[in-house]
Motif scaffolding. Structure first.
Motif, PDB file in Angstrom:
ATOM      1  N   SER A 151      19.527   5.742  26.963  1.00 38.56           N
ATOM      2  CA  SER A 151      20.468   7.124  27.114  1.00 38.56           C
ATOM      3  C   SER A 151      21.560   6.898  27.028  1.00 38.56           C
ATOM      4  O   SER A 151      22.896   7.785  26.241  1.00 38.56           O
ATOM      5  N   ARG A 152      22.476   5.483  27.065  1.00 39.66           N
ATOM      6  CA  ARG A 152      24.342   5.364  26.193  1.00 39.66           C
ATOM      7  C   ARG A 152      23.944   5.266  25.372  1.00 39.66           C
ATOM      8  O   ARG A 152      24.763   5.938  24.321  1.00 39.66           O
ATOM      9  N   ILE A 153      23.097   5.035  24.639  1.00 34.97           N
ATOM     10  CA  ILE A 153      22.931   5.278  22.610  1.00 34.97           C
ATOM     11  C   ILE A 153      23.375   6.437  22.776  1.00 34.97           C
ATOM     12  O   ILE A 153      23.925   7.299  21.777  1.00 34.97           O
ATOM     13  N   GLU A 154      22.807   7.468  23.437  1.00 40.30           N
ATOM     14  CA  GLU A 154      22.126   8.683  23.378  1.00 40.30           C
ATOM     15  C   GLU A 154      23.555   9.346  23.037  1.00 40.30           C
ATOM     16  O   GLU A 154      24.259  10.409  22.353  1.00 40.30           O
ATOM     17  N   SER A 155      24.622   9.596  24.142  1.00 45.56           N
ATOM     18  CA  SER A 155      25.105   9.781  25.236  1.00 45.56           C
ATOM     19  C   SER A 155      26.422   9.296  23.914  1.00 45.56           C
ATOM     20  O   SER A 155      27.588   9.753  23.721  1.00 45.56           O
ATOM     21  N   THR A 156      26.192   8.005  23.502  1.00 42.57           N
ATOM     22  CA  THR A 156      27.592   7.993  22.652  1.00 42.57           C
ATOM     23  C   THR A 156      27.324   8.310  21.333  1.00 42.57           C
ATOM     24  O   THR A 156      28.504   8.976  20.729  1.00 42.57           O
ATOM     25  N   ALA A 157      25.984   8.625  20.872  1.00 43.25           N
ATOM     26  CA  ALA A 157      26.365   9.072  19.372  1.00 43.25           C
ATOM     27  C   ALA A 157      26.745  10.121  19.637  1.00 43.25           C
ATOM     28  O   ALA A 157      26.760  11.270  18.614  1.00 43.25           O
ATOM     29  N   CYS A 194      25.055  16.460  12.016  1.00 39.15           N
ATOM     30  CA  CYS A 194      25.591  16.296  10.651  1.00 39.15           C
ATOM     31  C   CYS A 194      24.307  16.346   9.920  1.00 39.15           C
ATOM     32  O   CYS A 194      22.906  15.693   9.909  1.00 39.15           O
ATOM     33  N   ASP A 195      24.241  15.962   8.132  1.00 34.56           N
ATOM     34  CA  ASP A 195      22.705  16.751   7.465  1.00 34.56           C
ATOM     35  C   ASP A 195      22.323  15.347   7.665  1.00 34.56           C
ATOM     36  O   ASP A 195      21.635  15.134   7.493  1.00 34.56           O
ATOM     37  N   LYS A 196      23.069  14.602   6.564  1.00 28.54           N
ATOM     38  CA  LYS A 196      22.742  13.273   6.905  1.00 28.54           C
ATOM     39  C   LYS A 196      23.540  11.561   7.317  1.00 28.54           C
ATOM     40  O   LYS A 196      24.378  12.254   7.792  1.00 28.54           O
ATOM     41  N   PRO A 197      22.893  10.809   7.905  1.00 25.09           N
ATOM     42  CA  PRO A 197      24.085   9.819   8.411  1.00 25.09           C
ATOM     43  C   PRO A 197      24.877   9.303   7.411  1.00 25.09           C
ATOM     44  O   PRO A 197      24.559   8.848   5.739  1.00 25.09           O
ATOM     45  N   THR A 198      26.073   9.459   7.782  1.00 22.17           N
ATOM     46  CA  THR A 198      27.292   8.524   7.143  1.00 22.17           C
ATOM     47  C   THR A 198      27.692   7.199   7.001  1.00 22.17           C
ATOM     48  O   THR A 198      27.611   6.674   8.151  1.00 22.17           O
ATOM     49  N   THR A 199      28.569   6.390   6.178  1.00 22.45           N
ATOM     50  CA  THR A 199      28.640   5.352   6.641  1.00 22.45           C
ATOM     51  C   THR A 199      29.569   5.347   7.866  1.00 22.45           C
ATOM     52  O   THR A 199      29.537   4.814   8.999  1.00 22.45           O
ATOM     53  N   GLU A 200      30.330   6.442   7.456  1.00 21.36           N
ATOM     54  CA  GLU A 200      31.594   7.117   9.299  1.00 21.36           C
ATOM     55  C   GLU A 200      30.758   6.419  10.791  1.00 21.36           C
ATOM     56  O   GLU A 200      31.119   5.919  11.676  1.00 21.36           O
ATOM     57  N   PHE A 201      29.963   7.504  11.051  1.00 23.49           N
ATOM     58  CA  PHE A 201      29.596   7.550  11.994  1.00 23.49           C
ATOM     59  C   PHE A 201      28.392   5.959  12.500  1.00 23.49           C
ATOM     60  O   PHE A 201      28.362   6.021  13.394  1.00 23.49           O
ATOM     61  N   SER A 205      28.452   1.419  15.844  1.00 20.89           N
ATOM     62  CA  SER A 205      28.634   0.046  16.115  1.00 20.89           C
ATOM     63  C   SER A 205      30.110  -0.935  16.341  1.00 20.89           C
ATOM     64  O   SER A 205      29.957  -1.853  17.502  1.00 20.89           O
ATOM     65  N   SER A 206      30.818   0.420  16.415  1.00 18.92           N
ATOM     66  CA  SER A 206      31.597  -0.071  17.332  1.00 18.92           C
ATOM     67  C   SER A 206      31.904   0.219  18.447  1.00 18.92           C
ATOM     68  O   SER A 206      33.138   0.105  19.629  1.00 18.92           O
ATOM     69  N   ASN A 207      31.249   1.299  19.162  1.00 22.56           N
ATOM     70  CA  ASN A 207      31.246   2.162  20.393  1.00 22.56           C
ATOM     71  C   ASN A 207      30.206   1.219  21.111  1.00 22.56           C
ATOM     72  O   ASN A 207      29.804   1.629  22.566  1.00 22.56           O
ATOM     73  N   LEU A 208      28.911   0.888  20.412  1.00 22.59           N
ATOM     74  CA  LEU A 208      28.299   0.018  21.130  1.00 22.59           C
ATOM     75  C   LEU A 208      27.913  -1.757  21.411  1.00 22.59           C
ATOM     76  O   LEU A 208      28.017  -1.898  19.810  1.00 22.59           O
ATOM     77  N   ASP A 209      27.118  -2.054  22.140  1.00 20.40           N
ATOM     78  CA  ASP A 209      26.887  -3.701  22.046  1.00 20.40           C
ATOM     79  C   ASP A 209      25.546  -3.654  20.850  1.00 20.40           C
ATOM     80  O   ASP A 209      24.914  -2.845  20.174  1.00 20.40           O
ATOM     81  N   LEU A 212      23.325  -1.958   7.903  1.00 19.99           N
ATOM     82  CA  LEU A 212      24.239  -2.092   8.810  1.00 19.99           C
ATOM     83  C   LEU A 212      25.765  -2.426   8.780  1.00 19.99           C
ATOM     84  O   LEU A 212      26.734  -2.137   9.425  1.00 19.99           O
ATOM     85  N   PHE A 213      26.153  -2.083   7.322  1.00 28.83           N
ATOM     86  CA  PHE A 213      27.574  -2.734   7.582  1.00 28.83           C
ATOM     87  C   PHE A 213      28.536  -1.608   6.294  1.00 28.83           C
ATOM     88  O   PHE A 213      29.306  -1.735   6.133  1.00 28.83           O
ATOM     89  N   GLY A 214      27.364  -0.621   5.399  1.00 28.77           N
ATOM     90  CA  GLY A 214      28.230   0.688   5.121  1.00 28.77           C
ATOM     91  C   GLY A 214      28.226  -0.221   3.930  1.00 28.77           C
ATOM     92  O   GLY A 214      29.228   1.034   3.078  1.00 28.77           O
ATOM     93  N   VAL A 215      27.713  -1.142   2.968  1.00 27.82           N
ATOM     94  CA  VAL A 215      27.875  -1.603   1.820  1.00 27.82           C
ATOM     95  C   VAL A 215      27.392  -0.784   1.128  1.00 27.82           C
ATOM     96  O   VAL A 215      25.365  -1.336   0.497  1.00 27.82           O
ATOM     97  N   PHE A 216      27.497  -0.094  -0.649  1.00 27.56           N
ATOM     98  CA  PHE A 216      26.723   0.712  -1.058  1.00 27.56           C
ATOM     99  C   PHE A 216      27.575   0.998  -2.231  1.00 27.56           C
ATOM    100  O   PHE A 216      28.656   1.247  -2.263  1.00 27.56           O
TER     101      PHE A 216
END
Length: 972
Positions: A423-429, A456-463, A468-472, A523-527
């Motif tokens: 639930s914490r993951i959901e509320s954070t997202a 949002c239509d597709k997962p972005t690097t920013e998302f 990653s920055s708001n969750l353990d 994991l790291f947004g490198v592509f």
């Protein structure tokens, strides 16, 4: 519970309005309803159930309808208790078990339940056949070994719990428990005879009981809809909620939030709305309702409760003037209710003593609202002290004294030794911009978390970086899955089991090297591409030279990768963990190691496969940079053959092809994605629709745009050219069907139904075209002025193109909910339909035989079906069906003895039409396939688009050659 004077005072007024699944609207007055209630009560009294073996309960195996209301009221007035059970016959054993548990063998049912008892050889006796409110029902006695239950005075109904706090249990609810609930909601919602109350819940969900008696105790009108409409938010809004001017509704957030994506739905909360009272409960309060529009005339309440204390226990009114970030579960509905928190680990009560932000499992207690749960002894609950029931919910008591829902206690999981709250993951997202709703699913066998979301239509690097920055680290989801809308359970809540099944269906057999690249990207947004959804992840040298640790990789992430490799590829990568955690070992070195241990190379998987001496060789022809969902178009002239196809990369590629090679001719780049197949206006010009809402006319050889036309909404359907006029559908709000001339000027435009058009228009000759929409409207129109000749309405959308068979003048229309309809092209009348127990997205194909036709189509249940219809028969019969590797969305390409069928997992199958659907050849591409294959004239080649960004040429080598000439003529 019921008041005679209310029925007498409102005898001529509407008591029930019921919308049936075939579009009929039935209405019954209070006077008529009372007559039927009295008939039921009289029958029960004359039969003397109470004296026969201490029977005090009657089971109701009736679906959501007006006759169910009459039966509930009649049983209630007779002094017996009722128990609403699922009406679907597949739950037969569960129904019989529940009847035995509540100590009855008497039930009220319809004819279909009688048939299921006969088919299962259960012994029963029909006591009476009754016609109530235009429907025939049966009262039967079933030969059961029911429990002996001592009758308890004051019990109104029995209902099964959802099982959220353990195994489902039967709860028996007394009058003194449900009545305070009713009286509180009557007072808070100010229910009067002017209200129109919509019942959104199924009969097996306790809010249903509240809705029924709230309305009938106060002279209000109950509005109902059949199950399919009730769980189809768009249709429910358009055909019931708005036209019936609903004023009072209690509903789950998931169902209501579907309406908030529609401009008409949003108007429910704006000035002028008929809606007066909105009560949401059963799930966390939705963020989309926390900020009400200015001038909102609706009273919005958050309610909370459990079945064990008869539905709702607390209520909180939302203040429209406040911009809140969270909504408490509220204050007790009546003075008998008390709330207390227990420690999740020890189970002991928590002493608050002024502590701030205390979390624990919520228990609800009451000195009077006590129900019998399971096999409980009534005497044990009939004591003066408080009786507490656990909720299974994690709740936080904050400094303001309010109790705030945090999540389900069973959504707390142990992962890599760390406690994780889904639930914490959901509320954070949901705090991320553009995300509307989320739902986390945990797959225990793989220790994997998948976050499903809308917005949002597709997962972005920013998302991903935001998460990653708001969750353990242990909380960060392994995968993000965008869905158009969430599947709902029969109670209108998000169906987590359906999401888990969806996750399993989307599993792919991937090349291990590609899979690892995708994990690094996630994991790291490198592509190199702008989307992590790409099926060709390419790293530049700077990425390959770095180590896993250089990117910030952790031991938990490394362990997750190693575990997933063992699960997905059945490989023991013994050295991988150490390599990932060694800062001196580069990503390139890790990839080299993975190549040495993989069981099957990507070349072997992707390029060639042989079964039963049929071999398919796949060659990537052109990489468009992003997924190719569009069906390729073959363009044939006297001098050359071209192939044109669009992509989600905004590109449209035109290739010159022959029997052996392909050469790029032009590449058009548009402002948005392209899923619409290309159509030729003439030998030099092409037409293609774009997600930005424009139809483009462009030069095939140069890619130069000649003209464009704004359709006001996304275009996915293919244009059709008839005698120089262009016809196509869009997702436009004002108009969704257009006719243009060759220069791009509008001839006419129409609004067909209430939704967009995905299916290609079909020319029928005689100056008419056929169109099917996403709200199920099927219509035949004049090509000259767009006037409708006839309309046929379906209950669900049409995604697939239509198959038209001119000799028999019939149309084969695949409805998403699992019906293939055969319509007369001249009149629109249905000739027959084929029911399939799964969704249909694949375009049907019709094959002509001397005295019959075959209808071939793929299905979401992974089967390809072939039905035969002899024109002398009333209905078609199943000729064969063949199960393939995964769901089928693309159309079937047919030759004189073979069908080419692509599945979503990337398999391309050769299916024999001669040997009852036997798969005689198969190839596997690296990405998913939604594109329909097309054949190259006079060769053994065909082309198909893939979600690994490539257009593929597929060549078949076998003793039986593909008759590609015949195939091409048939497809066009």
């Amino acid at each position: 519970m019921l008041k005679l004077e209310v029925f007498q005072e409102n005898a001529a007024k509407e008591a029930i309005v019921y919308h049936t699944k075939i579009g009929n609207r039935w209405q019954f007055s209070y006077g008529r309803l009372w007559e039927e209630i009295e008939n039921i009560r009289k029958f029960i009294g004359d039969t003397g159930f109470q004296t026969e073996g201490n029977i005090s309960s009657i089971g109701l195996i009736l679906n959501h309808s007006a006759v169910l209301i009459a039966a509930i009221c009649g049983i209630n007035l007779s002094g017996l208790e009722f128990c609403c059970l699922y009406s679907e016959t597949r739950n037969l054993e569960s129904i019989l078990s529940t009847l035995a548990t509540i100590g009855t063998n008497i039930c009220v049912c319809r004819e279909n339940f009688i048939r299921s008892l006969e088919e299962s050889n259960h012994v029963f006796k029909i006591l009476k056949k009754i016609e109530i409110l235009n429907e025939k029902i049966h009262v039967i006695r079933i030969n059961l070994k029911q429990k002996t239950i001592r009758p308890v005075s004051g019990i109104v109904y029995a209902v099964a719990t959802s099982g959220s706090t353990g195994q489902p249990k039967l709860v028996r609810v007394p009058l003194k428990c449900i009545l305070p609930n009713l009286e509180a909601l009557e007072r808070i919602g100010q229910v009067t005879e002017r209200d129109r109350v919509f019942i959104s819940s199924p009969p097996t969900f306790d809010p249903f009981i509240l809705d029924v008696f709230l309305a009938l105790r106060n002279g209000a009108c109950l509005v109902m809809a059949d199950r399919r409409t009730r769980l189809w938010p768009a249709r429910l809004l358009e055909s019931v909620i708005l036209p019936e001017k609903i004023s009072f509704v209690q509903i789950t957030p998931s169902l209501f939030c579907h309406w908030m994506d529609d401009s008409k739905g949003k108007a429910l909360l704006e000035p002028g709305s008929s809606l007066r009272t909105l009560i949401v409960g059963g799930e966390p309060f939705p963020r989309s309702l926390m900020k009400l529009p200015v001038g909102c005339p609706v009273q919005v309440f958050n309610v909370y409760g459990i079945t064990e204390i008869s539905c709702w226990a607390t209520i909180q009114k939302l203040a429209p003037e406040l911009d809140v970030v969270d909504v408490p579960i509220g204050v007790p509905l009546d003075p008998s209710i008390e709330l207390i928190l227990h420690d999740v680990d020890t189970g002991l009560p928590i002493i608050v003593n002024g502590k701030l932000n205390v979390r624990g499992e919520l228990y609800i207690g009451s000195s009077s609202r006590k129900c019998l749960v399971g096999d409980e002894n009534w005497e044990l609950t009939e004591v003066s002290k408080m009786l507490y029931r656990r909720t299974g919910d994690l709740v936080e008591r904050r400094g303001d004294g309010g109790y705030y829902y945090v999540g389900r206690c069973d959504h707390m999981i142990k992962r890599f030794g760390v406690r994780v709250g889904l639930s914490r993951i959901e509320s954070t997202a949901e705090r991320y911009r553009g995300i509307s709703r989320t739902c986390c699913v945990f797959k225990p066998d793989s220790n994997k978390i998948v976050l499903f979301y809308t917005g949002c239509d597709k997962p972005t690097t920013e998302f991903r970086k935001f998460l990653s920055s708001n969750l353990d680290q242990a909380e960060v989801p392994d995968d993000l899955q965008w869905v158009n809308e969430f599947p709902l359970s029969t109670h209108g809540k998000i169906d987590r089991r359906a999401l888990l099944q969806m996750m399993n269906e989307r599993g792919e057999e991937l090349c291990i090297e590609y899979w690892f690249k995708r994990q690094i990207s996630n994991l790291f947004g490198v592509f190199s591409s702008n989307s992590v959804d790409t099926k060709r992840v390419r790293f530049d040298t700077s990425v390959l030279d770095k180590s896993f640790i250089d990117f910030g990789g952790t031991s938990i992430q490394a362990l997750r990768i190693v575990t997933d490799i063992q699960e997905n590829f059945h490989l023991k990568a013994r050295d991988l963990m150490g390599m990932l955690l060694d800062q001196s070992i580069s990503i390139e070195a890790v990839l080299g190691y993975l190549r040495t241990i993989r069981a099957v190379s990507s070349r072997e998987i992707c390029t060639e496969f042989s079964v039963n001496s049929q071999k398919i060789v796949a060659k990537p022809v052109y990489d468009l940079g992003k997924c190719i969902d569009a069906t390729p178009t073959i363009i044939v002239s006297k001098k050359y053959i071209l192939l044109a196809v669009g992509s989600h990369s905004h590109k449209v590629a035109v290739l010159k092809v022959d029997a052996e090679s392909e050469t790029l001719v032009s590449e058009l780049v548009l402002p948005d994605r392209v899923e619409s197949p290309v159509t030729t206006l003439d030998e030099e010009l092409g037409l293609v629709g774009c997600y930005n809402g424009f139809m483009y006319c462009f030069e095939l050889w140069t890619g130069k745009i000649r003209w464009s036309f704004d359709s006001g909404g996304m275009i996915k359907s293919q244009a059709v050219v008839v005698d120089g006029s262009i016809f196509y559908g869009s997702y436009g709000a004002d108009f969704n069907l257009f006719s243009l001339d060759k220069e791009g000027s509008p001839i006419w435009k129409q609004k067909i139904g209430s939704k967009g058009i995905l299916s290609r228009s079909t020319y029928l000759g005689n100056g008419t075209i056929f169109v099917a929409t996403l709200d199920g409207t099927c219509t035949c129109l004049s090509v000259n002025d767009g006037c409708s000749r006839w309309i046929f309405k379906l209950d669900s959308p049409v995604f697939a193109n239509i198959a038209y068979h001119q000799p028999l003048d019939i149309l084969a229309v695949a409805e998403v909910r699992g019906l293939v309809h055969c319509l007369s092209a001249s009149s629109g009348k249905e000739i027959w339909n084929i029911p399939i127990e799964a969704n249909l997205f694949s375009t049907p194909t019709i094959l002509q035989h001397p005295n019959s036709i075959d209808l071939i189509f793929g299905c979401h249940d992974q089967h390809v079906y072939c039905y035969q219809w002899k024109t002398t028969d009333n209905e078609p019969s199943l000729k064969w069906k063949s199960k393939l590797q995964s769901p089928i969305y693309s159309g079937v390409l047919v030759t004189n003895n073979l069908a080419l069928v692509c599945t979503t997992a990337g398999y391309v199958n050769l299916v024999s039409l001669t040997y009852e659907g036997k798969v005689v050849g198969c190839a596997k591409l690296e990405g998913e396939v939604f594109s329909t294959p097309v054949a190259l004239l006079a060769t053994d080649s065909f082309f198909v688009g893939c979600r690994d960004n490539n257009i593929y040429r597929m060549e078949v080598y076998s003793k039986t050659r593909l008759n590609a000439v015949w195939c091409w003529r048939f497809v066009t």
